[in-house]
Write an enzyme that holds these catalytic residues in place. Structure first.
Site, PDB file in Angstrom:
ATOM      1  N   ASP A  48       0.870  -1.171   0.000  1.00  0.00           N
ATOM      2  CA  ASP A  48       0.000   0.000   0.000  1.00  0.00           C
ATOM      3  C   ASP A  48       0.912   1.227   0.000  1.00  0.00           C
ATOM      4  OD1 ASP A  48      -2.117  -1.848   0.549  1.00  0.00           O
ATOM      5  OD2 ASP A  48      -1.594  -1.724   2.679  1.00  0.00           O
TER       6      ASP A  48
ATOM      7  N   ASP B 141      -1.437  -2.560  -4.354  1.00  0.00           N
ATOM      8  CA  ASP B 141      -2.449  -3.015  -3.404  1.00  0.00           C
ATOM      9  C   ASP B 141      -3.329  -1.812  -3.043  1.00  0.00           C
ATOM     10  OD1 ASP B 141      -3.877  -4.698  -1.805  1.00  0.00           O
ATOM     11  OD2 ASP B 141      -2.368  -4.866  -0.237  1.00  0.00           O
TER      12      ASP B 141
ATOM     13  N   ASP C 220      -4.481   1.476   3.598  1.00  0.00           N
ATOM     14  CA  ASP C 220      -5.177   0.384   4.280  1.00  0.00           C
ATOM     15  C   ASP C 220      -4.966   0.484   5.784  1.00  0.00           C
ATOM     16  OD1 ASP C 220      -6.114  -0.555   1.906  1.00  0.00           O
ATOM     17  OD2 ASP C 220      -5.069  -2.478   1.962  1.00  0.00           O
TER      18      ASP C 220
ATOM     19  N   ARG D 229     -13.842   0.203  -2.701  1.00  0.00           N
ATOM     20  CA  ARG D 229     -13.266   0.262  -1.348  1.00  0.00           C
ATOM     21  C   ARG D 229     -12.964   1.709  -0.937  1.00  0.00           C
ATOM     22  NH1 ARG D 229      -9.037  -4.878  -0.786  1.00  0.00           N
ATOM     23  NH2 ARG D 229     -10.507  -6.491  -1.453  1.00  0.00           N
TER      24      ARG D 229
END
Length: 791
Positions: free
Chosen positions: A570, A609, A613, A665
């Site tokens: 990330d 990714d 996160d 997301r």
């Protein structure tokens, strides 16, 4: 004192992020103390037999409570002060006056009172004692200028009479509050001065004036322009007048820390303000008027001297002596004429500062001779770039979950030697190596985390283990021959070794008690990941994060039933991280978007990714005013359905963020109590990242949506905004979809008639985040989100 030839006082924090070696050339008009002299210029030496302990209001029980709404014992601060007993002989117990949040506009007079503490309960910005008087403000003879100092014969208020607060009492403690004078707040570039005021005089407007001994300030903000903080002593000059200010913020533009008291300022923020004066006019920070017979006036140590945006380099002098009562050219050494004394040691200086200036009587600054000034420095550091005061901000009260549990300050308590300006990876690593020591890392370049020391970007061949061959890997683990087993064996081992080598280069592990802030337009990180793992107190602001590219993604043959490539990095990853504030940053995939990658094993390679996160029991997080662009799986809150230990954690606030050309997301939530407020979602149906959904309602998640706005392309309907992913709770208040009222919880129920969707998040925010209406969100977020908007 002596004129310096070699000192650490004026060295720049150079490209290494460390204090550079000082020049051996003489530095004119910057006297430096020797080590032996500095040994006597200490807090203990200035305060003598007074040894104040740190203040801790959490341990105090209020004697009186001030609340403007009538919920306390008094409605005004003055009324509570008046209720305190007068100073008397002997030792009296200390009283405690708690002031509840609010703005108290009143000229406050504190005179000859028994020992007491005046304090706010929370952040210093929540309690403001304010007035707007100034030097030239007219008054009639016989009219009282200030209750503590009537000045009956004067026809103006004068500098003392302008004070918002006059503190003429011994043994007083002030904590967690703001004292301000706003008399000149409407003046801009020398225009709109009140009558009788100009650049040459009349604008003096004091916030706090002290005249007493053993006065202690801690976590106090003093805000004004000219003459903000006036620390004085009795007229006879014989009484002690010791003042200690710790962890205090003082803002002004001319002589804004001045007077004849013995004043110690420690571990504080001193900010030169912009905007009031005609462009090109400078200013001065300190102006001591220490009596000639006294050896100690001002000591300012371990503090940050910064400036508001707009203050020109080298335009503000460190200070000048206030030769009080002396006409121009009339200063002569005498016991009755002041000669200001000051020592500045261990401070951090911004580039707005210039050397000492001539005194108020135009006595040229000199370290020697009959008219020598008594001002010197010791081991100060100077920044090579302007570092705005906002870089030291802690999160404000009410600003989401990160403002709870004691708040988030990151590296705001960094000592001057732990403030680092970094332009390269080596400098970044050196700053990170400070560990959990409070630190502020000012990023002044775009740092390629995938580049070697010489600047060359490293690629797949640089990280690849000799035994790893991608084509052979694809042949080996083809499901047609390998099946749906997890990859294992020499090729998978070689991939893992390759991935480990890349991770060692591109992953930066951020320690606790860290603020990282961008101070140039391009500041940020490419080609890698910032990892916040098992840390607390981290602030990331004004940074660009891009292209955390994985050369060795893992193959999971069972992901989504058909197999997927999964990348590791990330751009920013939080794991077991608490008290984190991410503000005014920008996130994207850079110039290598995943949809342009080749297909292998029947699936497109995934190189990126998440953008941000938040997983594994991370908690008390605020993500505000950021821009997220061009990405697939943007933000995961909660890493897996099986992570049941996330229960009770993952408390996250997302507000005023822009989500544009992102697929899904935004966020996808498991377990957490997540507040999504005043965000702008711009959804497109084509391009590299066509819209999928925004809010993923995962297992045991509790999502509260408030006044968010969706702007979508044709063909994208409101039913796509939210998606059930084993969760059942989503509450919304006041959101809009293409300008019309919209309730994503209702859309979820319509789209999932066979499932019970609860329109109740099951919790109420314990903080006071101001929520705007949805119709204003698009303009506000576009104007304020992303980098370059903080100053």
């Amino acid at each position: 004192m002596r004129r310096a030839v070699v000192t650490a006082s004026l060295v720049l924090m150079g490209l290494s992020g460390e204090a550079a070696v000082a020049s051996t050339a003489p530095i004119p008009d910057r006297p430096q103390l020797s080590d032996a002299q500095a040994a006597t210029a200490t807090v203990a030496a200035y305060l003598g037999d007074w040894q104040p302990a740190p203040l801790d209001p959490s341990l105090w029980t209020p004697t009186f409570v001030v609340a403007a709404d009538g919920s306390g014992t008094h409605r005004t601060v003055q009324a509570a002060i008046d209720a305190l007993p007068a100073r008397a002989a002997g030792t009296a117990p200390r009283a405690y006056v708690l002031v509840k949040p609010g703005i108290y506009r009143e000229p406050l007079c504190i005179q000859d009172k028994a020992p007491f503490a005046l304090y706010g309960a929370g952040d210093p910005s929540e309690v403001v004692i304010l007035e707007g008087r100034y030097n030239a403000l007219p008054k009639a003879k016989g009219e009282v200028a200030h209750r503590c100092m009537p000045l009956l014969d004067a026809e103006t208020h004068g500098t003392p009479g302008s004070a918002s607060v006059m503190l003429f009492s011994d043994d007083v403690q002030l904590a967690r509050l703001t004292i301000a004078n706003d008399a000149m707040d409407r003046v801009r570039d020398g225009q709109a001065y009140p009558a009788g005021v100009g650049e040459s005089g009349g604008a003096q407007a004091v916030a706090l004036m002290t005249r007493g001994d053993r006065i202690q300030l801690e976590q106090v903000r003093l805000i004004g322009h000219q003459d903000t903080f006036y620390a004085e002593r009795e007229n006879d000059g014989t009484h002690e007048a010791r003042v200690l200010a710790r962890r205090t913020e003082i803002r002004g533009d001319v002589d804004f820390i001045f007077g004849g008291a013995t004043l110690v300022i420690d571990d504080s923020l001193i900010v030169s303000r912009a905007g009031r004066r005609v462009p090109g006019h400078g200013g001065h920070v300190i102006a001591p008027s220490t009596p000639n017979a006294l050896a100690r006036g001002f000591l300012i140590q371990d503090s940050r001297w910064l400036a508001e945006p707009g203050v020109a380099p080298a335009s503000i002098s460190l200070g000048r002596a206030w030769d009080r009562g002396v006409a121009r050219g009339g200063w002569r050494a005498s016991p009755t004429i002041p000669n200001g004394q000051a020592v500045l040691r261990g401070n951090l200086f911004g580039p707005h500062l210039a050397p000492w200036s001539a005194s108020t009587s135009r006595r040229p600054f000199s370290a020697t001779g009959d008219a020598a000034n008594r001002m010197a420095e010791y081991r100060n550091l100077a920044l090579p770039v302007a570092l705005p005061a906002v870089a030291f901000d802690a999160i404000a009260s009410g600003n989401g979950w990160a403002s709870m549990n004691g708040g988030t300050i990151g590296g705001a308590k960094a000592r001057p030697d732990a403030v680092r300006v970094v332009r390269t990876r080596a400098e970044l690593d050196a700053a990170i190596a400070l560990g959990d020591t409070p630190k502020l890392i000012a990023v002044a370049a775009r740092i390629d985390l995938a580049a070697e020391a010489a600047g060359r970007r490293l690629g797949m061949d640089d990280f690849r283990d000799p035994a790893f061959d991608f084509d052979a890997f694809v042949r080996q683990y083809d499901p047609a021959t390998w099946g749906r087993r997890e990859p294992s064996g020499p090729l998978e081992d070689a991939r893992r070794r390759s991935a480990k080598r890349q991770a060692a280069q591109v992953v930066v592990k951020v320690p606790s008690n860290t603020t990282i802030v961008g101070v140039t337009p391009d500041a940020g990180f490419d080609g890698g990941s910032l990892m916040l793992d098992k840390v607390s107190q981290v602030v990331l602001r004004n940074l660009r994060f891009s292209d955390a590219y994985d050369f060795f993604p893992a193959w999971d043959p069972n992901d989504n039933g058909h197999g997927e490539w999964n990348s590791e990095y990330d751009t920013v990853s939080l794991r077991e991280a608490t008290q984190v504030w991410i503000d005014h940053c920008a996130f994207d995939d850079g110039e290598r978007p995943d949809p342009r990658e080749p297909v292998a094993l029947g699936q497109r390679l995934q190189r990126h990714d998440g953008l941000l996160d938040i997983t594994r029991r991370s908690d008390f997080i605020t993500v505000s005013w950021n821009v997220f662009r061009r990405h697939d799986k943007t933000m995961l809150i909660g890493g897996g359905d099986g992570h049941r230990d996330d229960r009770g954690h993952l408390r996250v606030t997302l507000h005023h963020n822009l989500w544009e050309q992102v697929k899904e997301r935004t966020p996808r939530v498991r377990y957490g109590q997540v507040h999504v407020a005043n965000n702008l979602y711009v959804a497109t149906a084509d391009g590299d990242y066509p819209y999928g959904y925004s809010i993923g309602v995962g297992i045991e998640s509790q999502v509260l949506s408030e006044a968010n706005a969706w702007e979508t392309a044709s063909g994208i309907g409101p039913e796509r905004v939210a998606r059930l992913l084993k969760g059942d709770r989503l509450s919304d208040r006041g959101s809009s979809f293409n300008g019309a009222p919209f309730d994503p919880a209702r859309s979820l129920r319509v789209a999932n008639p066979d499932k019970a969707v609860v329109d109740d998040a099951g919790w109420t925010p314990p903080y006071r985040l101001p929520i705007g209406v949805a119709r204003d969100v698009a303009a506000q977020v576009r104007a304020g989100a992303g980098t370059g908007r903080l100053w």
